[in-house]
Design an enzyme around this catalytic site. Structure first.
Site, PDB file in Angstrom:
ATOM      1  N   THR A  18      18.409  13.613 -26.709  1.00 49.51           N
ATOM      2  CA  THR A  18      18.219  13.919 -28.130  1.00 49.51           C
ATOM      3  C   THR A  18      17.220  12.941 -28.747  1.00 49.51           C
ATOM      4  O   THR A  18      16.444  13.290 -29.615  1.00 49.51           O
ATOM      5  CB  THR A  18      19.568  13.819 -28.880  1.00 49.51           C
ATOM      6  N   SER A 113      19.890   2.965 -30.162  1.00 47.49           N
ATOM      7  CA  SER A 113      20.446   3.305 -31.463  1.00 47.49           C
ATOM      8  C   SER A 113      21.825   2.701 -31.708  1.00 47.49           C
ATOM      9  O   SER A 113      21.993   1.500 -31.654  1.00 47.49           O
ATOM     10  CB  SER A 113      20.484   4.823 -31.602  1.00 47.49           C
ATOM     11  N   LYS A 126      12.062   4.975 -26.663  1.00 48.11           N
ATOM     12  CA  LYS A 126      11.714   6.174 -27.399  1.00 48.11           C
ATOM     13  C   LYS A 126      10.218   6.142 -27.681  1.00 48.11           C
ATOM     14  O   LYS A 126       9.681   5.089 -28.032  1.00 48.11           O
ATOM     15  CB  LYS A 126      12.489   6.108 -28.721  1.00 48.11           C
ATOM     16  N   ASP A 277      23.152   1.154 -38.528  1.00 51.79           N
ATOM     17  CA  ASP A 277      23.445   1.098 -37.091  1.00 51.79           C
ATOM     18  C   ASP A 277      22.517   0.153 -36.342  1.00 51.79           C
ATOM     19  O   ASP A 277      21.745  -0.591 -36.951  1.00 51.79           O
ATOM     20  CB  ASP A 277      23.379   2.504 -36.484  1.00 51.79           C
ATOM     21  N   ASP A 279      19.688   0.355 -34.705  1.00 56.68           N
ATOM     22  CA  ASP A 279      18.241   0.337 -34.970  1.00 56.68           C
ATOM     23  C   ASP A 279      17.899   0.672 -36.416  1.00 56.68           C
ATOM     24  O   ASP A 279      16.726   0.892 -36.742  1.00 56.68           O
ATOM     25  CB  ASP A 279      17.504   1.284 -34.002  1.00 56.68           C
ATOM     26  N   ASP A 281      18.535   3.226 -38.483  1.00 50.87           N
ATOM     27  CA  ASP A 281      18.187   4.538 -39.048  1.00 50.87           C
ATOM     28  C   ASP A 281      19.394   5.311 -39.562  1.00 50.87           C
ATOM     29  O   ASP A 281      19.240   6.284 -40.281  1.00 50.87           O
ATOM     30  CB  ASP A 281      17.351   5.378 -38.059  1.00 50.87           C
ATOM     31  N   ARG A 282      20.596   4.889 -39.202  1.00 50.18           N
ATOM     32  CA  ARG A 282      21.785   5.579 -39.704  1.00 50.18           C
ATOM     33  C   ARG A 282      22.376   4.843 -40.900  1.00 50.18           C
ATOM     34  O   ARG A 282      22.131   3.645 -41.068  1.00 50.18           O
ATOM     35  CB  ARG A 282      22.865   5.657 -38.621  1.00 50.18           C
ATOM     36  N   THR A 344      20.045  19.796 -33.666  1.00 46.60           N
ATOM     37  CA  THR A 344      20.326  18.361 -33.707  1.00 46.60           C
ATOM     38  C   THR A 344      19.152  17.584 -33.114  1.00 46.60           C
ATOM     39  O   THR A 344      18.653  17.944 -32.055  1.00 46.60           O
ATOM     40  CB  THR A 344      21.596  18.061 -32.900  1.00 46.60           C
ATOM     41  N   SER A 365      25.429  13.232 -38.336  1.00 39.60           N
ATOM     42  CA  SER A 365      25.566  12.025 -37.526  1.00 39.60           C
ATOM     43  C   SER A 365      25.096  10.775 -38.274  1.00 39.60           C
ATOM     44  O   SER A 365      24.622   9.831 -37.660  1.00 39.60           O
ATOM     45  CB  SER A 365      24.783  12.189 -36.228  1.00 39.60           C
TER      46      SER A 365
HETATM   47  C1  G16 Z   1      20.074  10.721 -32.468  1.00 34.20           C
HETATM   48  C2  G16 Z   1      19.187  11.761 -33.084  1.00 34.20           C
HETATM   49  C3  G16 Z   1      19.925  12.501 -34.148  1.00 34.20           C
HETATM   50  C4  G16 Z   1      21.205  13.086 -33.594  1.00 34.20           C
HETATM   51  C5  G16 Z   1      22.033  11.999 -32.956  1.00 34.20           C
HETATM   52  C6  G16 Z   1      23.238  12.544 -32.230  1.00 34.20           C
HETATM   53  O1  G16 Z   1      20.375   9.751 -33.418  1.00 34.20           O
HETATM   54  O2  G16 Z   1      18.029  11.188 -33.632  1.00 34.20           O
HETATM   55  O3  G16 Z   1      19.087  13.498 -34.644  1.00 34.20           O
HETATM   56  O4  G16 Z   1      21.933  13.705 -34.616  1.00 34.20           O
HETATM   57  O5  G16 Z   1      21.261  11.304 -32.006  1.00 34.20           O
HETATM   58  O6  G16 Z   1      22.801  13.363 -31.196  1.00 34.20           O
HETATM   59  P1  G16 Z   1      23.809  13.931 -30.122  1.00 34.20           P
HETATM   60  O7  G16 Z   1      24.811  14.716 -30.915  1.00 34.20           O
HETATM   61  O8  G16 Z   1      22.980  14.771 -29.207  1.00 34.20           O
HETATM   62  O9  G16 Z   1      24.469  12.759 -29.460  1.00 34.20           O
HETATM   63  P2  G16 Z   1      20.273   8.215 -33.067  1.00 34.20           P
HETATM   64  O10 G16 Z   1      20.666   7.505 -34.327  1.00 34.20           O
HETATM   65  O11 G16 Z   1      21.245   8.019 -31.946  1.00 34.20           O
HETATM   66  O12 G16 Z   1      18.859   7.993 -32.643  1.00 34.20           O
END
Ligand code: G16
Length: 543
Positions: A18, A113, A126, A277, A279, A281-282, A344, A365
């Site tokens: 993802t 992340s 990434k 979080d 990195d 971004d959350r 997603t 998320s």
């Molecule tokens: C990443 C993606 C998000 C996604 C999340 C969860 O976030 O950038 O768009 O919603 O993973 O993805 P999954 O449900 O496939 O685990 P991050 O913050 O982990 O980079």
């Protein structure tokens, strides 16, 4: 300094998920693993000859070593320049901003992340493209393709570059500019938010607790919230980034940010709580005695955007990932703007933002963002909320009560079953897919299935199609169940079950979403056989 071309072989499983390639740290530290993936990235993007890249990471274990490898490999492949955050640190949104501000060709972000860090934790790489956003699927597929045919990689044998000192240096012919990771990001935030109004809010005694979870946002939050906006010293907790995040799990949700939840629900709670979080971004938003789900936060931000300096002119459109609750759709409808539904993965918002179709986007998320960068942005979301509260002079609880009275309340929860046997999880999804056509009209736990399908996305900007993006089942009373397998886990499979129900009658609203969703939860198990097939009686994480 010697240039080496090292013979190598493809390493299985280097498929970006993802959000980039995530593996156990020890896997990344294994022979040739990182080097192979970086070379495949260069090959997949058509080389880095003459290009300018941005480089930084969230500071987790191996961040510093990996950054040196990336620099030596960028120089070996002829990159013109790399802009690096001091000590190889950059939050993901700050990296996205730097790529855009400096017109760089792309960037490497070293992060897994919200996954735990440390030698026994996770690591990740990434690649972001020139708009500052995560590489779209076409690019990640080329990178994955390159991992499968790799025969050699190129790297300089050189001393470590001193990344502690701000300024310009060189590695062979490649220029390296080490920058303060916070400066450009803070300048951007000052253009978007009414810093005077937020300063006045804090000066009036408004109290905040920001949990940086020993991850990358510590320095950003301290500089902006405490040093610039005047939040009381100590408002930022766990503000020192650590390679293992203090052995914590840097995922801002009520489980992993439990200390913050306890503070916000305890006696003498501050007015506002937030967390970010690994990195940066959350985000998690909490008021005194009230947790705001990411889906509700997104909807409330959209509804109140005109109170925020940089968004006072209104929103062109909004977007949410498919599993995110449909609270945002209610707001968009009232505002008369488009609401896009994407798979997603933040990468799917990039085209909508670039084309000016959406201004604000978000995901269940815990990610929210806008067209200011091409990543979700934790501290930005916190400042957005603070700007709203400063202008509206209401509490978080009152703002949400007003929101639900106006738009109805989308009760929402995600149940995660982690480290499930991969084959069992895949079979659960495959079997349910086979059943979809037979579900409409059938009753489960007192709810009747209305529609059942597998989500596919046709990008309205470039026409690309992404299939297999989650199974979704709508039921009577505005209820919905979505099931999909996570693309970010590193152990077995993570089954995500997203549950939603709408309540529009103000006299029937209640505080406990798990109770409000009890019938939907029972229906999900009855339809998919989750307990039986996973062998789990309860989810590992409930958000
Ligand atoms: C990443 C993606 C998000 C996604 C999340 C969860 O976030 O950038 O768009 O919603 O993973 O993805 P999954 O449900 O496939 O685990 P991050 O913050 O982990 O980079």
């Amino acid at each position: 300094m010697t240039l080496h071309s090292i013979a190598t072989q493809p390493i299985e499983g280097q498929k970006p998920g993802t959000s980039g390639l995530r593996k156990k740290t020890r896997v990344f530290m294994g022979p040739h693993y990182l080097e192979n993936y970086i070379q495949a990235t260069w090959n997949g993007i058509g080389g880095v000859q003459g290009k300018t890249l941005v480089l930084g990471g969230d500071g987790r274990h191996f961040n510093d070593r990996a950054a040196q490898v990336v620099l030596r490999m960028a120089a070996a492949s002829g990159a013109a320049k790399v802009i690096v955050g001091q000590n190889a640190l950059l939050s993901t949104p700050a990296a996205s901003n730097l790529i855009r501000q400096r017109n760089a060709d792309g960037g490497i972000i070293l992060s897994a992340s919200h996954n735990p860090g440390g030698p026994d934790g996770d690591f990740g790489v990434k690649y972001n493209v020139s708009n500052g956003g995560p590489a779209p699927e076409g690019v990640t597929e080329r990178i994955f393709g390159a991992t499968k045919t790799l025969t050699e990689y190129h790297i300089f044998d050189a001393q470590d570059v001193d990344l502690g000192r701000i300024g310009t240096t060189a590695l062979d012919k490649m220029q390296i500019e080490v920058v303060n990771p916070v400066t450009d990001y803070q300048a951007l935030m000052e253009t978007l938010f009414d810093f005077d109004a937020i300063r006045a809010l804090f000066a009036g005694g408004f109290r905040i607790s920001f949990d940086a979870m020993h991850a990358i946002t510590g320095p950003y939050a301290t500089a902006i919230l405490e040093d610039t906006l005047g939040a009381a010293p100590g408002s930022v907790v766990n503000g020192i980034p650590l390679p293992d995040f203090g052995q914590g799990h840097p995922d801002p949700n009520p489980i992993w940010a439990k200390d913050l939840m306890d503070t916000m629900f305890g006696p003498d709670a501050p007015d506002f709580g937030a967390a970010s979080d690994g990195d940066g971004d959350r985000n998690m938003i909490v008021g005194r005695g009230i947790y705001v789900t990411p889906s509700d936060s997104l909807a409330a931000m959209a509804a109140n955007a005109t109170h925020v300096k940089g968004y006072a002119g209104g929103l062109a459109g909004v977007a949410r990932s498919m599993p995110t609750s449909r609270a945002l759709d209610q707001v968009a409808e009232r505002l008369g703007i488009a609401c896009y539904e994407t798979p997603t993965g933040w990468k799917f918002f990039g085209n909508l933002l670039d084309a000016g179709l959406a201004t604000l986007c978000g995901e269940e998320s815990a990610g929210t963002g806008s067209d200011h960068v091409r990543e979700k942005d934790g501290l930005w979301a916190v400042l957005f909320w603070l700007n709203i509260l400063a202008k509206r002079q209401v509490s978080v609880a009152d703002l949400m009560a007003e929101h639900w009275a106006t738009y109805g309340r989308n009760y929402y929860s995600r149940h995660d079953y982690e480290a499930v046997d991969s084959a069992a999880a895949q079979k659960l999804v495959d079997d349910l897919r086979q059943q979809l056509a037979t579900l409409p009209g059938r009753d489960f736990a007192g709810l009747t299935v209305e529609t059942a399908d597998e989500f596919a996305y046709d990008d309205p900007v470039d026409g690309s199609r992404s299939e297999g993006q989650g199974l979704r089942i709508t039921l009577s009373g505005g209820a919905r169940i979505v099931l999909r397998l996570s693309g970010t886990g590193t152990e077995g499979a993570t089954l995500r079950v997203y549950l939603e129900r709408v309540e529009t009658d103000p006299t029937r609203m209640q505080d406990n979403p798990q109770q409000a969703l009890a019938a939907v939860i029972a229906a999900a198990d009855a339809i998919a056989g989750i307990a039986e097939r996973t062998g789990r009686t309860a989810p590992d994480v409930i958000t």
